[in-house]
Enzyme design. Structure first.
Site, PDB file in Angstrom:
ATOM      1  N   HIS A 127      19.814 -53.566  23.328  1.00 36.99           N
ATOM      2  CA  HIS A 127      19.982 -54.945  23.768  1.00 36.99           C
ATOM      3  C   HIS A 127      20.981 -55.101  24.903  1.00 36.99           C
ATOM      4  O   HIS A 127      21.353 -56.209  25.255  1.00 36.99           O
ATOM      5  CB  HIS A 127      20.380 -55.819  22.574  1.00 36.99           C
ATOM      6  CG  HIS A 127      19.250 -56.061  21.623  1.00 36.99           C
ATOM      7  ND1 HIS A 127      18.395 -55.073  21.208  1.00 36.99           N
ATOM      8  CD2 HIS A 127      18.832 -57.177  21.010  1.00 36.99           C
ATOM      9  CE1 HIS A 127      17.506 -55.575  20.373  1.00 36.99           C
ATOM     10  NE2 HIS A 127      17.750 -56.857  20.237  1.00 36.99           N
ATOM     11  N   ASP A 153      14.138 -60.728  19.804  1.00 33.24           N
ATOM     12  CA  ASP A 153      15.478 -61.185  20.182  1.00 33.24           C
ATOM     13  C   ASP A 153      15.506 -61.816  21.562  1.00 33.24           C
ATOM     14  O   ASP A 153      16.421 -61.577  22.364  1.00 33.24           O
ATOM     15  CB  ASP A 153      16.512 -60.053  20.069  1.00 33.24           C
ATOM     16  CG  ASP A 153      16.673 -59.587  18.633  1.00 33.24           C
ATOM     17  OD1 ASP A 153      16.579 -60.440  17.720  1.00 33.24           O
ATOM     18  OD2 ASP A 153      16.877 -58.383  18.412  1.00 33.24           O
TER      19      ASP A 153
END
Length: 195
Positions: A127, A153
């Protein structure tokens, strides 16, 4: 992954594999295998393979000192995370060893030599900005036209979560004119490759 998002992932994968019979799927970022079970169930039902790629050392937010760090997945012998035994147990316990192929390595390294077209690509890997950007650059070209790109996400509002999956994967995919959004559930975005 919340159950609502997992169910939406399952539905999207089922639609993709029905539209593109015989073509495999790939998941980037398997961790301990929760989302892999949803996708593996689809692969088993469609008679295809799901490739589940992870280095099993945890993403940036999983490391010691971060909110999502889990001491139980640290290999005390080397002092690093090792989610591979947990992933293997999950796939075994779900009865999916015949449909799920675990790939252990770094996404950019394997992506640089990957040549197989995919009916479905699920990105839930690193991420940080660079890992997310490299996942987009290395893997989205392998989604076949008519195939599906799912991204986890994705938070358009910075107050809700990290930005790299939104800024480095989701927005570039839409700006490329190769993908169009089909559905959104929570932080999961489902896109179809159009060209």
């Amino acid at each position: 992954m919340p159950a609502e998002e997992g169910d939406a992932l399952w539905e999207a994968a089922r639609a993709a594999t029905a539209a593109m019979p015989g073509m495999p799927m790939l998941e980037l970022g398997s961790y301990c295998g929760r989302s892999t079970v949803w996708l593996g169930d689809v692969a088993e039902g469609a008679g295809i393979l799901l490739f589940a790629l992870d280095h099993h050392r945890g993403s940036e937010e999983n490391q010691a000192g971060w909110d999502h760090h889990d001491i139980e997945v640290v290999d005390e012998r080397i002092g690093k995370m090792d989610t591979l035994p947990f992933f293997r147990a999950t796939i075994h316990d779900a009865g999916l060893e015949g449909s799920v192929v675990g790939l252990v390595g770094r996404s950019p390294t394997i992506g640089a030599t990957w040549t197989t077209p995919l009916s479905f690509l699920f990105i839930d890997g690193g991420h940080g900005e660079e890992p997310a950007r490299l996942d987009y650059e290395r893997w989205t070209p392998h989604v076949a036209v008519g195939g599906t790109l799912a991204i986890h996400d994705v938070f358009p509002d910075p107050a809700d979560g990290g930005r790299p999956p939104y800024e480095q994967i989701y927005l570039p995919a839409l700006a490329s004119d190769r993908f169009e959004e089909r559905a959104a559930t929570g932080s999961l975005r489902i896109l179809t490759r159009t060209s």
